[in-house]
Design a protein around this motif. Structure first.
Motif, PDB file in Angstrom:
ATOM      1  N   THR A  58      73.618   0.058  -1.890  1.00 42.52           N
ATOM      2  CA  THR A  58      75.123   0.175  -2.332  1.00 42.52           C
ATOM      3  C   THR A  58      76.288  -0.658  -1.490  1.00 42.52           C
ATOM      4  OG1 THR A  58      74.687   2.467  -2.844  1.00 42.52           O
ATOM      5  CG2 THR A  58      76.791   1.816  -2.487  1.00 42.52           C
ATOM      6  N   PHE A  59      75.864  -0.843  -0.002  1.00 46.83           N
ATOM      7  CA  PHE A  59      76.813  -1.485   0.700  1.00 46.83           C
ATOM      8  C   PHE A  59      76.480  -2.975   0.486  1.00 46.83           C
ATOM      9  CE2 PHE A  59      76.335  -4.200   4.812  1.00 46.83           C
ATOM     10  CZ  PHE A  59      77.577  -4.107   4.993  1.00 46.83           C
ATOM     11  N   GLN A  60      75.294  -3.489   0.589  1.00 44.87           N
ATOM     12  CA  GLN A  60      75.296  -4.834  -0.035  1.00 44.87           C
ATOM     13  C   GLN A  60      75.768  -5.322  -1.314  1.00 44.87           C
ATOM     14  OE1 GLN A  60      71.166  -5.362   0.427  1.00 44.87           O
ATOM     15  NE2 GLN A  60      71.143  -5.665   2.881  1.00 44.87           N
ATOM     16  N   VAL A  61      75.563  -4.332  -2.003  1.00 41.41           N
ATOM     17  CA  VAL A  61      76.434  -4.659  -3.688  1.00 41.41           C
ATOM     18  C   VAL A  61      77.868  -4.584  -3.411  1.00 41.41           C
ATOM     19  CG1 VAL A  61      76.735  -4.087  -5.929  1.00 41.41           C
ATOM     20  CG2 VAL A  61      74.226  -3.927  -4.883  1.00 41.41           C
ATOM     21  N   VAL A  62      78.214  -3.763  -2.745  1.00 39.87           N
ATOM     22  CA  VAL A  62      79.793  -3.723  -2.922  1.00 39.87           C
ATOM     23  C   VAL A  62      80.736  -4.508  -1.627  1.00 39.87           C
ATOM     24  CG1 VAL A  62      81.679  -1.822  -2.551  1.00 39.87           C
ATOM     25  CG2 VAL A  62      79.684  -1.172  -3.933  1.00 39.87           C
ATOM     26  N   SER A  63      80.018  -4.637  -0.413  1.00 43.66           N
ATOM     27  CA  SER A  63      80.893  -5.367   0.338  1.00 43.66           C
ATOM     28  C   SER A  63      81.389  -6.796   0.193  1.00 43.66           C
ATOM     29  CB  SER A  63      79.806  -5.326   1.668  1.00 43.66           C
ATOM     30  OG  SER A  63      78.632  -6.163   1.398  1.00 43.66           O
ATOM     31  N   PRO A  64      80.535  -7.500  -0.695  1.00 47.52           N
ATOM     32  CA  PRO A  64      81.415  -8.938  -0.947  1.00 47.52           C
ATOM     33  C   PRO A  64      82.609  -8.781  -1.819  1.00 47.52           C
ATOM     34  CG  PRO A  64      78.821  -8.840  -1.319  1.00 47.52           C
ATOM     35  CD  PRO A  64      78.992  -7.485  -1.045  1.00 47.52           C
ATOM     36  N   ILE A  65      82.567  -7.632  -2.468  1.00 54.82           N
ATOM     37  CA  ILE A  65      83.910  -7.435  -3.406  1.00 54.82           C
ATOM     38  C   ILE A  65      84.895  -7.022  -2.604  1.00 54.82           C
ATOM     39  CG2 ILE A  65      84.593  -6.139  -5.319  1.00 54.82           C
ATOM     40  CD1 ILE A  65      82.000  -5.946  -6.222  1.00 54.82           C
ATOM     41  N   LEU A  66      84.663  -6.053  -1.584  1.00 54.40           N
ATOM     42  CA  LEU A  66      85.636  -5.399  -0.777  1.00 54.40           C
ATOM     43  C   LEU A  66      86.270  -6.439   0.171  1.00 54.40           C
ATOM     44  CD1 LEU A  66      84.288  -1.783  -0.082  1.00 54.40           C
ATOM     45  CD2 LEU A  66      85.865  -2.649  -1.917  1.00 54.40           C
ATOM     46  N   THR A  67      85.187  -7.345   0.841  1.00 53.17           N
ATOM     47  CA  THR A  67      85.876  -8.296   1.746  1.00 53.17           C
ATOM     48  C   THR A  67      86.184  -9.702   1.060  1.00 53.17           C
ATOM     49  OG1 THR A  67      83.572  -9.064   2.030  1.00 53.17           O
ATOM     50  CG2 THR A  67      84.263  -7.353   3.320  1.00 53.17           C
TER      51      THR A  67
END
Length: 210
Positions: A58-67
């Motif tokens: 979940t972190f690897q999928v969402v982190s590029p979007i949030l950052t």
């Protein structure tokens, strides 16, 4: 053509009966190397089961979007990313405190381990006091929970989007720390997971039929 003997059985059948069954045959002793390999495979199985793979995915999928691919154009992006990291770390902690069992119909039921026993989450079924006592929280459960947070933190430190967001221009010493610290955390937690395995089958962990 088979030759008949006195008891009416063929000679071939009589010879087959004299042969030892495979399951009754003596098992050759394992060499020290084979024992070490077996322990390694068993320990690796515990390690794979205990790593927070769901939270990491979940972190690897969402982190590029949030950052915003690590750019973090404003302070809000950093706050949201930090909050998301905290939520993922908390999920790693809670998932290590869950367990599962099979009901009388063979369906897998999940629950949260407490000091009194297992708090069943997905059914109204209540376990007896004796059965619930088997799932009580122990010190090893908190050890695995905190270690899972450390493993997730090590994975987060390897993520280039997170590093660019919070430390866009790291010094040489910082770069060295960002490489060595996650590695040592991973190695230490891996060894501890193997030496002190958990018998729990939490959410996301398969439960055998037996």
């Amino acid at each position: 053509m088979n030759i008949k003997i006195e008891n009416g059985e063929s000679r071939a059948a009589a010879e087959d009966k004299k042969q030892p069954l495979l399951e009754n045959a003596s098992v050759p002793p394992k060499t020290p190397a084979q024992k070490a390999i077996r322990r390694t495979f068993k320990g690796t199985g515990h390690l794979v089961r205990l790593l927070p793979t769901g939270s990491v995915l979940t972190f690897q999928v969402v982190s590029p979007i949030l950052t915003h691919q690590g750019k973090c154009p404003n302070h809000t992006n950093r706050v949201v990313t930090l909050g998301f990291l905290a939520i993922c770390g908390l999920s790693c902690f809670i998932l290590r405190l869950t367990d599962s069992f099979r009901d009388e119909r063979g369906k897998v039921r999940h629950g949260l381990a407490t000091f009194r026993g297992l708090w069943v989450l997905d059914t109204s079924l209540n376990l007896s006091q004796e059965e619930a006592a088997r799932y009580r929280l122990k010190f090893i459960d908190f050890f695995h929970a905190f270690a899972s947070i450390l493993v997730f933190g090590a994975v987060a430190l390897f993520d280039k989007n997170v590093i660019k967001c919070f430390c866009p221009h790291p010094s040489d010493e910082t770069k060295q720390l960002l490489v060595t610290v996650p590695i040592w955390i991973g190695v230490a937690c891996s060894v501890l997971f193997i030496l002190f395995p958990s018998k729990r089958h939490g959410i996301g962990t398969s439960l055998s039929r037996n």
